[in-house]
Design a protein around this motif. Structure first.
Motif, PDB file in Angstrom:
ATOM      1  N   TRP A   1       0.922  -1.472   0.020  1.00 25.50           N
ATOM      2  CA  TRP A   1      -0.224   0.198  -0.174  1.00 25.50           C
ATOM      3  C   TRP A   1       0.725   1.671  -0.464  1.00 25.50           C
ATOM      4  O   TRP A   1       1.901   1.204   0.572  1.00 25.50           O
ATOM      5  N   SER A   2       0.223   2.117  -0.309  1.00 27.26           N
ATOM      6  CA  SER A   2       1.233   3.554  -0.866  1.00 27.26           C
ATOM      7  C   SER A   2       0.649   3.796   1.081  1.00 27.26           C
ATOM      8  O   SER A   2      -0.123   3.804   1.252  1.00 27.26           O
ATOM      9  N   PRO A   3       1.465   5.329   1.210  1.00 26.69           N
ATOM     10  CA  PRO A   3       1.080   5.793   2.641  1.00 26.69           C
ATOM     11  C   PRO A   3      -0.180   6.774   2.918  1.00 26.69           C
ATOM     12  O   PRO A   3      -0.866   5.716   4.030  1.00 26.69           O
ATOM     13  N   ASP A   4      -0.744   6.760   1.812  1.00 26.34           N
ATOM     14  CA  ASP A   4      -2.227   7.244   1.385  1.00 26.34           C
ATOM     15  C   ASP A   4      -3.093   6.442   1.437  1.00 26.34           C
ATOM     16  O   ASP A   4      -4.472   6.924   1.800  1.00 26.34           O
ATOM     17  N   GLY A   5      -3.268   5.394   1.244  1.00 26.48           N
ATOM     18  CA  GLY A   5      -4.010   4.052   1.134  1.00 26.48           C
ATOM     19  C   GLY A   5      -4.637   4.307  -0.272  1.00 26.48           C
ATOM     20  O   GLY A   5      -5.556   3.865  -0.757  1.00 26.48           O
ATOM     21  N   LYS A   6      -4.168   5.494  -1.271  1.00 28.74           N
ATOM     22  CA  LYS A   6      -3.847   5.234  -2.866  1.00 28.74           C
ATOM     23  C   LYS A   6      -4.111   4.320  -3.862  1.00 28.74           C
ATOM     24  O   LYS A   6      -5.014   4.339  -4.593  1.00 28.74           O
ATOM     25  N   ASP A   7      -2.704   4.072  -3.811  1.00 31.49           N
ATOM     26  CA  ASP A   7      -2.551   3.025  -4.894  1.00 31.49           C
ATOM     27  C   ASP A   7      -1.386   1.977  -4.064  1.00 31.49           C
ATOM     28  O   ASP A   7      -1.843   1.642  -3.076  1.00 31.49           O
ATOM     29  N   VAL A   8      -1.919   0.612  -4.963  1.00 35.19           N
ATOM     30  CA  VAL A   8      -1.094  -0.263  -4.364  1.00 35.19           C
ATOM     31  C   VAL A   8       0.087  -0.776  -5.585  1.00 35.19           C
ATOM     32  O   VAL A   8      -0.179  -0.473  -6.692  1.00 35.19           O
ATOM     33  N   ALA A   9       1.565  -0.536  -4.646  1.00 39.40           N
ATOM     34  CA  ALA A   9       2.511  -1.517  -6.172  1.00 39.40           C
ATOM     35  C   ALA A   9       2.188  -2.809  -5.698  1.00 39.40           C
ATOM     36  O   ALA A   9       1.933  -3.302  -4.570  1.00 39.40           O
ATOM     37  N   PHE A  10       2.739  -3.807  -7.157  1.00 39.56           N
ATOM     38  CA  PHE A  10       3.062  -5.443  -7.374  1.00 39.56           C
ATOM     39  C   PHE A  10       4.258  -5.305  -8.303  1.00 39.56           C
ATOM     40  O   PHE A  10       4.464  -4.430  -8.716  1.00 39.56           O
ATOM     41  N   ALA A  11       4.234  -6.873  -8.064  1.00 37.91           N
ATOM     42  CA  ALA A  11       4.868  -7.618  -8.641  1.00 37.91           C
ATOM     43  C   ALA A  11       3.991  -8.516  -9.960  1.00 37.91           C
ATOM     44  O   ALA A  11       2.848  -8.989  -9.316  1.00 37.91           O
ATOM     45  N   SER A  12       5.036  -8.289 -11.102  1.00 43.26           N
ATOM     46  CA  SER A  12       3.474  -8.994 -12.381  1.00 43.26           C
ATOM     47  C   SER A  12       4.218  -9.712 -12.535  1.00 43.26           C
ATOM     48  O   SER A  12       5.234  -8.844 -13.192  1.00 43.26           O
ATOM     49  N   MET A  13       4.438 -11.026 -13.794  1.00 43.24           N
ATOM     50  CA  MET A  13       5.125 -11.450 -14.577  1.00 43.24           C
ATOM     51  C   MET A  13       4.135 -11.317 -15.900  1.00 43.24           C
ATOM     52  O   MET A  13       4.479 -12.350 -16.554  1.00 43.24           O
ATOM     53  N   ARG A  14       3.373 -10.589 -16.339  1.00 40.20           N
ATOM     54  CA  ARG A  14       2.770 -10.872 -17.148  1.00 40.20           C
ATOM     55  C   ARG A  14       3.613 -10.037 -18.689  1.00 40.20           C
ATOM     56  O   ARG A  14       3.322 -10.626 -19.846  1.00 40.20           O
ATOM     57  N   GLY A  15       4.849  -8.975 -18.542  1.00 37.91           N
ATOM     58  CA  GLY A  15       5.421  -9.172 -19.463  1.00 37.91           C
ATOM     59  C   GLY A  15       6.404 -10.114 -19.654  1.00 37.91           C
ATOM     60  O   GLY A  15       7.719  -9.586 -20.374  1.00 37.91           O
ATOM     61  N   GLY A  16       7.007 -11.331 -18.987  1.00 37.57           N
ATOM     62  CA  GLY A  16       7.738 -12.092 -18.732  1.00 37.57           C
ATOM     63  C   GLY A  16       9.027 -12.607 -18.221  1.00 37.57           C
ATOM     64  O   GLY A  16       9.166 -13.963 -17.191  1.00 37.57           O
ATOM     65  N   SER A  17       8.272 -11.778 -16.807  1.00 35.06           N
ATOM     66  CA  SER A  17       9.040 -11.677 -15.711  1.00 35.06           C
ATOM     67  C   SER A  17       8.845 -11.027 -14.873  1.00 35.06           C
ATOM     68  O   SER A  17       7.823 -10.375 -14.826  1.00 35.06           O
TER      69      SER A  17
END
Length: 268
Positions: free
Chosen positions: A42-58
């Motif tokens: 979560w971002s500090p203000d709770g408005k966004d989420v960062a994450f990892a995704s393999m949709r591009g191959g890595s």
């Protein structure tokens, strides 16, 4: 609201992130590209989420607004494994671990604006993982195997401090993984090899860093081991914990025995 992930029954790395609204008890799908979306932060203000995704191959780093209409934004793409572990309290940096085949795992800070060029935090001969920044932005807790076993350490985090300190302090004793700060920055939690959730009182007045002897709070129902995901979360007041549980340890597990008011005991 709390984020989590769910694996599809189909073959392959079909993993999506979900958001559960705790007050209503409802869950909604957060990612719509079921290609290995993991490790939400979560971002500090709770408005966004960062994450990892393999949709591009890595495993690349993405950001997405927490509202249902938000669109995924690619933050960092490369051929190497990248896993976000924290989002700094001022919102400027996402902390992530990166593994390059044939080398060690290192920690970086990714600016979320500007050129978005990763900044090395710990880059050397040892594995450094699970980086998390204190609520005041002055200290970086992380795990390293520099002593031949994984231990929790703290060192200054200079990127958000106008007067960075120097030094490094070992927090855990006899092994430790998965550090988390309390919301007020006065405690640091980690998981010991014997599955005990440990708490360490810390003082950061002035430019120094002082820590107490680790105290066990209760036994968790999973093993602290190398993993891509954190196995627990701490509420802002440091009084509640959301825990994962391994099926083999939770089916006949004894009730939890929690140590309370342990900070008061230290002052006596």
């Amino acid at each position: 609201m709390k984020s989590g992930w769910s694996r599809s029954a189909a073959s392959g790395p079909k993993i999506d992130l979900w958001i559960t609204e705790l007050e209503r008890g409802t869950a909604s799908r957060f990612t719509l590209n079921a290609s290995g979306n993991i490790t939400p932060v979560w971002s500090p203000d709770g408005k966004d989420v960062a994450f990892a995704s393999m949709r591009g191959g890595s495993y690349d780093l993405y950001r997405k607004p927490a509202n249902p209409a938000g669109q995924d934004e690619l933050l960092l793409r490369s051929e190497f494994l990248k896993i976000p572990t924290d989002w700094c309290c001022d919102g400027r940096f996402i902390i992530f671990r990166q593994y390059v085949p044939g080398t060690t795992t290192d920690l970086f800070a990714l600016p979320v604006s500007g050129d978005k060029k990763p900044i090395p935090l710990l880059h050397g001969e040892y594995n450094e993982v699970e980086g998390t920044v204190s609520p005041d932005g002055r200290w970086l807790a992380y795990v390293s195997n520099e002593s031949r076993s994984f231990e929790v350490y703290v060192q200054p985090f200079a990127l958000t401090s106008s007067k960075p300190s120097s030094g490094k302090w070992q927090i855990s004793i006899g092994g430790g993984r998965d550090p988390h700060w309390s919301g007020d920055g006065r405690e640091l939690f980690y998981i010991a090899p014997n599955r005990k959730l440990m708490a360490v009182a810390v003082k950061t007045d002035g430019e120094g860093f002082v820590r107490s002897t680790p105290q066990p709070l209760f036994e968790v129902r999973f093993f602290a081991q190398s993993t891509l995901i954190s196995r627990y979360a701490v509420s802002r007041d440091g009084k509640r914990f959301l825990m994962a549980a391994d099926p083999e340890t939770s089916s006949e597990a004894p009730p939890l025995h929690v140590t309370v008011n342990w900070l008061a005991d230290l002052k006596r």
